[in-house]
Design a protein around this motif. Structure first.
Motif, PDB file in Angstrom:
ATOM      1  N   TYR A   8      44.212  32.199  45.943  1.00 30.77           N
ATOM      2  CA  TYR A   8      45.141  33.247  46.325  1.00 30.77           C
ATOM      3  C   TYR A   8      46.437  33.111  45.538  1.00 30.77           C
ATOM      4  CZ  TYR A   8      42.164  34.282  50.361  1.00 30.77           C
ATOM      5  OH  TYR A   8      41.122  34.645  51.162  1.00 30.77           O
ATOM      6  N   GLN A   9      46.973  34.248  45.146  1.00 34.11           N
ATOM      7  CA  GLN A   9      48.242  34.258  44.440  1.00 34.11           C
ATOM      8  C   GLN A   9      49.383  34.322  45.467  1.00 34.11           C
ATOM      9  OE1 GLN A   9      48.120  33.891  41.066  1.00 34.11           O
ATOM     10  NE2 GLN A   9      45.904  33.836  41.428  1.00 34.11           N
TER      11      GLN A   9
ATOM     12  N   GLU B  15      31.246  37.125  47.755  1.00 34.50           N
ATOM     13  CA  GLU B  15      32.519  36.560  47.336  1.00 34.50           C
ATOM     14  C   GLU B  15      33.631  36.799  48.356  1.00 34.50           C
ATOM     15  OE1 GLU B  15      33.252  38.157  43.405  1.00 34.50           O
ATOM     16  OE2 GLU B  15      32.371  36.374  42.502  1.00 34.50           O
TER      17      GLU B  15
ATOM     18  N   GLU C 120      45.840  42.322  45.055  1.00 34.57           N
ATOM     19  CA  GLU C 120      44.625  42.254  44.233  1.00 34.57           C
ATOM     20  C   GLU C 120      43.614  43.155  44.938  1.00 34.57           C
ATOM     21  OE1 GLU C 120      43.065  38.338  43.555  1.00 34.57           O
ATOM     22  OE2 GLU C 120      45.065  37.464  43.520  1.00 34.57           O
TER      23      GLU C 120
ATOM     24  N   TYR D 176      39.900  45.130  45.343  1.00 32.47           N
ATOM     25  CA  TYR D 176      38.474  45.132  45.012  1.00 32.47           C
ATOM     26  C   TYR D 176      37.746  46.148  45.895  1.00 32.47           C
ATOM     27  CZ  TYR D 176      39.933  40.662  43.082  1.00 32.47           C
ATOM     28  OH  TYR D 176      40.609  39.684  42.386  1.00 32.47           O
TER      29      TYR D 176
ATOM     30  N   ARG E 198      35.317  44.851  39.218  1.00 35.11           N
ATOM     31  CA  ARG E 198      36.246  43.738  39.059  1.00 35.11           C
ATOM     32  C   ARG E 198      35.674  42.443  39.625  1.00 35.11           C
ATOM     33  NH1 ARG E 198      41.989  46.574  40.940  1.00 35.11           N
ATOM     34  NH2 ARG E 198      42.220  47.914  39.099  1.00 35.11           N
ATOM     35  N   ARG E 199      35.969  41.343  38.970  1.00 32.94           N
ATOM     36  CA  ARG E 199      35.594  40.024  39.453  1.00 32.94           C
ATOM     37  C   ARG E 199      36.771  39.406  40.182  1.00 32.94           C
ATOM     38  NH1 ARG E 199      30.579  39.297  40.020  1.00 32.94           N
ATOM     39  NH2 ARG E 199      30.933  37.047  40.014  1.00 32.94           N
ATOM     40  N   ARG E 200      36.489  38.773  41.290  1.00 35.01           N
ATOM     41  CA  ARG E 200      37.563  38.172  42.082  1.00 35.01           C
ATOM     42  C   ARG E 200      38.198  36.996  41.352  1.00 35.01           C
ATOM     43  NH1 ARG E 200      37.467  39.275  47.717  1.00 35.01           N
ATOM     44  NH2 ARG E 200      38.176  37.186  48.194  1.00 35.01           N
ATOM     45  N   GLN E 201      39.507  36.910  41.444  1.00 37.75           N
ATOM     46  CA  GLN E 201      40.236  35.802  40.853  1.00 37.75           C
ATOM     47  C   GLN E 201      40.121  34.576  41.765  1.00 37.75           C
ATOM     48  OE1 GLN E 201      41.644  36.083  37.771  1.00 37.75           O
ATOM     49  NE2 GLN E 201      40.671  38.105  37.836  1.00 37.75           N
ATOM     50  N   PRO E 202      40.031  33.368  41.191  1.00 38.66           N
ATOM     51  CA  PRO E 202      39.940  32.160  42.029  1.00 38.66           C
ATOM     52  C   PRO E 202      41.246  31.899  42.756  1.00 38.66           C
ATOM     53  CG  PRO E 202      40.203  31.575  39.718  1.00 38.66           C
ATOM     54  CD  PRO E 202      39.999  33.068  39.754  1.00 38.66           C
TER      55      PRO E 202
ATOM     56  N   ARG F 196      45.267  39.978  48.993  1.00 35.93           N
ATOM     57  CA  ARG F 196      43.988  40.423  48.428  1.00 35.93           C
ATOM     58  C   ARG F 196      43.401  41.479  49.347  1.00 35.93           C
ATOM     59  NH1 ARG F 196      40.220  35.737  46.591  1.00 35.93           N
ATOM     60  NH2 ARG F 196      41.670  35.842  44.832  1.00 35.93           N
TER      61      ARG F 196
END
Length: 204
Positions: free
Chosen positions: A117-118, A144, A89, A91, A111-115, A123
């Protein structure tokens, strides 16, 4: 590992010194820092690091000669395009209102950070035309980005150079004397091993 850094800050210093040592003009060293950045990312993925923050260039770096500004701006743009092909991800954080900010990177800065961790995804934050004063005066733009556990700096200098002063408030600081273009994976794994031995109290 007994203790493991979830979030690591990377200060890839020494590109200009490396260039001079190898018979190049100062601006010729930045392109040689691209491949090391990719190899470090893949190493971090292998060891389970959740987040990396790379220091691209600062607002103050833009005071350098024009040919150097052009070279490190291009290197940052090329680096972003290179690593976005990995399982990450991505940014970009920096002063987008400045003419020093590469126009090609504007989409990444929106871009907005995704909630959360995948799983199996790293990231990556890339600081481009970043300045700590700009960050603070504009309402903490980097808010963030979570706290950094360890900062690794190549090039032998023992200073933050304005690198995310809030997030690094309790970070361990590991210095590597070798210049960034001479990156080797062992330098990174040695830093991970060193981190395990540190006593973290967070003021307690």
């Amino acid at each position: 590992m007994r203790r493991f850094p979830k979030h690591i800050g990377i200060i890839p210093d020494g590109n200009r010194r490396w260039a001079q040592q190898n018979g190049l003009k100062k601006e010729g060293g930045y392109a040689y820092g691209l491949e090391p950045g990719l190899r470090l990312l893949r190493s971090a993925q292998k060891y389970g690091v959740q987040e990396l923050t790379y220091y691209g260039f600062t607002v103050d770096n833009c005071k350098r000669p024009r040919e150097q500004v052009i070279a490190f701006s291009k290197a940052c743009t090329d680096a972003v395009k290179m690593i976005e092909k990995e399982n990450i991800e991505l940014y970009v954080i920096g002063n987008t209102d400045s003419p020093c900010f590469p126009a090609e990177l504007l989409p990444y800065a929106c871009r907005r950070r995704q909630p959360g961790y995948q799983k199996e995804t790293v990231r990556v934050n890339f600081l481009v035309n970043y300045g700590w004063e700009w960050d603070m005066k504009n309402g903490w733009v980097s808010e963030e980005i979570p706290r950094i556990d360890m900062v690794i700096r190549w090039g032998g200098m023992c200073r933050l150079s304005g690198f995310l002063p809030i997030q690094t408030v309790y970070a361990d600081f590991y210095i590597i004397k070798e210049l960034w273009p001479d990156f080797q994976e062992k330098q990174f794994t040695d830093a991970l091993e060193w981190y395990q031995k540190q006593d973290i109290t967070l003021g307690g």
